[in-house]
Each structure stands twice: as structure tokens, then as C-alpha cells.
Design a protein around this motif. Structure first.
Motif, PDB file in Angstrom:
ATOM      1  N   GLU A  71      -3.912   5.601   4.680  1.00 42.66           N
ATOM      2  CA  GLU A  71      -5.367   5.652   4.600  1.00 42.66           C
ATOM      3  C   GLU A  71      -5.931   4.433   3.884  1.00 42.66           C
ATOM      4  O   GLU A  71      -6.964   3.875   4.286  1.00 42.66           O
ATOM      5  CB  GLU A  71      -5.824   6.921   3.867  1.00 42.66           C
ATOM      6  N   ASP A  72      -5.255   3.999   2.827  1.00 45.00           N
ATOM      7  CA  ASP A  72      -5.721   2.831   2.071  1.00 45.00           C
ATOM      8  C   ASP A  72      -5.567   1.560   2.890  1.00 45.00           C
ATOM      9  O   ASP A  72      -6.444   0.690   2.883  1.00 45.00           O
ATOM     10  CB  ASP A  72      -4.933   2.702   0.757  1.00 45.00           C
ATOM     11  N   PHE A  98       0.843  -1.190   0.000  1.00 49.99           N
ATOM     12  CA  PHE A  98       0.000   0.000   0.000  1.00 49.99           C
ATOM     13  C   PHE A  98       0.880   1.242   0.000  1.00 49.99           C
ATOM     14  O   PHE A  98       1.895   1.291   0.694  1.00 49.99           O
ATOM     15  CB  PHE A  98      -0.912   0.014   1.225  1.00 49.99           C
ATOM     16  N   ALA A 128      -8.247   1.468   5.583  1.00 50.56           N
ATOM     17  CA  ALA A 128      -9.556   1.066   5.056  1.00 50.56           C
ATOM     18  C   ALA A 128      -9.643  -0.444   4.887  1.00 50.56           C
ATOM     19  O   ALA A 128     -10.681  -1.061   5.190  1.00 50.56           O
ATOM     20  CB  ALA A 128      -9.814   1.768   3.724  1.00 50.56           C
TER      21      ALA A 128
END
Length: 339
Positions: free
Chosen positions: A87-88, A83, A91
Motif C-alpha cells: 500500500e505504501d 517499503f 501510494a
């Protein structure tokens, strides 16, 4: 006489029947009982073939996993994803699509709260990676920053709280002007072009910046400065694991943790080879940069009581700076998994 013989034979047959029934103590369809069967994964079953879903960030947080990721290419026993942004990754954890992830330590505490204890911290994997880069030779100690402007990244997250803590402990909190930039890459470009004199950056951006401008140097190691004023370690990255996987596939998870530790040891002990792997995987853009950055990235594997002690002390600093940074409340012992 015949009646006595018949009675004796019947008695012997009854005894043999009782002995046969006592020899099988298991219930054939009872999960977890020897000789039985189970419809769900048995966490102590060494033949459990569950495939772990693993995620990691690019940069220092993911460097220790390089050997494991490289080996997994030829023997795919795990699903490993890289990643680019916290934030990704966050999630993916919140929606439950990952079983294991390498994340910043403050994010680990927040995710634990957001998922009602769905993810626990199993190990520390990265200590301090922050440095103050200078264009020149004026910084010989932290006190030399007095009256100057320091450009930095990481506002509202661990880097800001670490910097503020160090400045405050050195009576510099109101004597240094801090200008915040949004992206590491933006500040790295400004430093490399000579547009800023003092910049706080994490690795591997430090190494990337130094290679672009020979006038730059890593003047202050903020991990060392943290050690001077704090009782605990500067802790920036850790490994979180799914509580569901702990309950249902413990043997698979524990084997993963052992393999991960071996991967960390390999990276630290075989820097050149590991740097090539790191670049090929995409954790860092170039092997030359990774090779120079690894020694400054403080890649570790710390678990058990040492992990708990270090993180509790670090979380205490973050909580005092901003409770929201660790999920609103001080993390408890329930945050940790010790295999």
C-alpha cells in the motif's frame, strides 16, 4: 581588363561565402540537432546524469536488487527506498515520487490504470514463491488436502487467485476448506507453534517458520502445481518504470535495467554473499534465513517478448478470477516497455 579581373574576384568571394555557409548544417540552438543544445534531458545522451528514484518491497520482490543496493551505498547514483507494505509503495507510485519500483504483478496492472499509463512493466523479477507448509508427514500430493482445512494469507490478491485456480484445476475447489489470515507473520507464528497443521505461506516466511519448528516441512510447492495445470508461468513480481523517464532519460533507465539484471544474476550465483547483503540492507531479517530462502524464491530477470507472453497468460487467469485485481480490464500490449 581591370573590370574583368574585378568581376572574377567578386565571383570567387561569393563562391567561398556560399561554401562556408553550407558547411554548418546544424542550427545552434535547436534541441536534438548535432552541434545544437537542448534544455530538456535527451534520452539518447550517454552523459545524462539524472538520478533515478527507486523503490522496492522487502521480501522476494526486492531480493534481486540486493547487489545493486549494496553497490549504491558507496557510489550513490540512485535514490533507493525499501517499503514494508504494498500500500505504501502503491501510494508513492500514484503520487509520482518513484521512477522505478519492484512490485507484485497485479499491482503493476492496477497502477498502470490508476496513472493512465504512467508506469509500464519492464521485466519479470519473481516467479512463484508460495508453498504449503505441513506440521507432519501426511501430504504427499495436493489431493491429500481433500477434506482438510488449509490456512492461508493473501485473500483478495494474487495468492488467493493462484490457490483457487490450482484447487479448481485439481477438482478440489469445494473439497478443501480455506481459512484466511490477514498477516503472513500471524500465520507463520500459528504454524510454528503447532496451532495449525496446513498453512500456505510465501517465502521467506516459509524458511523462517521451518527454522522455528523441526516438525514442519515445505510439503507442496505451489509453483510446481501451477506448472502442472497452466500453460504459463506463475508470475508474482515485476519491475515497473515511469513513462516520463522512458521519454526523457531512456539511456539512464536502460543502464539501470542492465545493472538490475546483473544484480539478479549475482544473487542467484552467489547465494551466501547475497544473503549477507540482503540481511544488512533489511530486505530479510537474517542472513541465515535469506540463504535458505533464495533458492525457493525464483528470482529472475525476464524481459522482452518472453515477459509479455508470460504476463499476458498470468493476467488472463487473474482477470477471470476478478477483473478488479488487474485494474478492471485485461491489460493490453501498451502495458509493457521493451528496451
Amino acid at each position: 581588363m581591370k573590370r574583368n579581373v574585378l568581376t572574377l574576384i567578386l565571383a570567387l568571394l561569393l563562391a567561398l561565402s556560399l561554401l562556408a555557409s553550407c558547411s554548418n548544417t546544424g542550427t545552434p540552438n535547436t534541441p536534438g540537432v548535432p552541434g545544437g543544445s537542448s534544455e530538456t534531458g535527451d534520452s539518447s545522451n550517454p552523459t545524462d546524469d539524472y538520478t533515478l528514484r527507486v523503490g522496492t518491497l522487502k521480501g522476494p520482490t526486492g531480493m534481486g536488487m540486493a547487489k545493486m543496493i549494496s553497490d549504491n551505498k558507496t557510489n550513490k547514483t540512485k535514490e533507493i527506498s525499501l517499503f514494508g507494505a504494498p500500500e505504501d509503495l502503491s501510494a508513492a507510485l500514484i503520487n509520482g515520487s518513484l521512477d522505478v519500483a519492484a512490485v507484485p504483478v497485479n499491482l503493476a496492472a492496477v497502477i498502470n490504470k490508476r496513472t493512465n499509463g504512467g508506469y509500464l512493466v519492464a521485466a519479470i523479477n519473481t516467479l512463484g514463491v508460495l508453498y504449503i507448509v505441513e506440521n507432519g508427514e501426511t501430504l504427499t500430493s495436493l489431493s491429500d488436502l481433500e477434506g482438510k482445512t488449509l490456512y492461508a494469507t493473501g485473500q483478495g490478491s494474487t495468492p488467493e487467485y493462484m490457490l483457487n485456480y490450482i484447487l479448481e484445476k485439481n477438482n478440489l475447489k469445494d473439497k478443501v476448506t480455506v481459512e484466511w489470515k490477514t498477516e503472513h507473520s500471524e500465520l507463520a507464528t500459528l504454524a510454528a507453534s503447532g496451532q495449525v497443521t496446513y498453512a500456505m505461506l510465501p517465502e521467506p516466511h516459509v524458511t523462517t517458520t521451518l527454522t522455528k519448528n523441526s516438525s514442519l516441512r515445505a510439503a507442496i510447492n505451489l509453483t510446481e502445481e501451477w506448472d502442472k495445470v497452466s500453460e504459463g508461468q506463475a508470475v508474482q513480481g515485476c519491475l515497473v518504470v515511469s513513462k516520463k523517464v522512458i521519454d526523457e532519460h531512456k539511456s539512464v533507465l536502460d543502464a539501470f535495467l542492465d545493472e538490475y539484471k546483473a544484480s539478479v544474476d549475482f544473487v542467484n550465483g552467489n547465494i551466501s554473499e547475497a544473503a549477507t547483503m540482503i540481511a544488512e540492507i533489511g530486505i530479510v531479517g537474517a542472513a541465515a534465513v535469506a540463504e535458505k530462502a533464495i533458492p525457493r524464491c525464483n528470482i529472475v530477470y525476464i524481459d522482452g517478448d518472453a515477459m509479455v507472453t508470460s504476463l499476458n497468460e498470468f493476467y488472463s487467469v487473474l482477470y477471470q478470477a476478478n477483473p478488479a485485481s488487474v485494474g478492471g480490464t485485461m491489460p493490453s500490449e501498451a502495458l509493457y516497455y521493451k528496451k
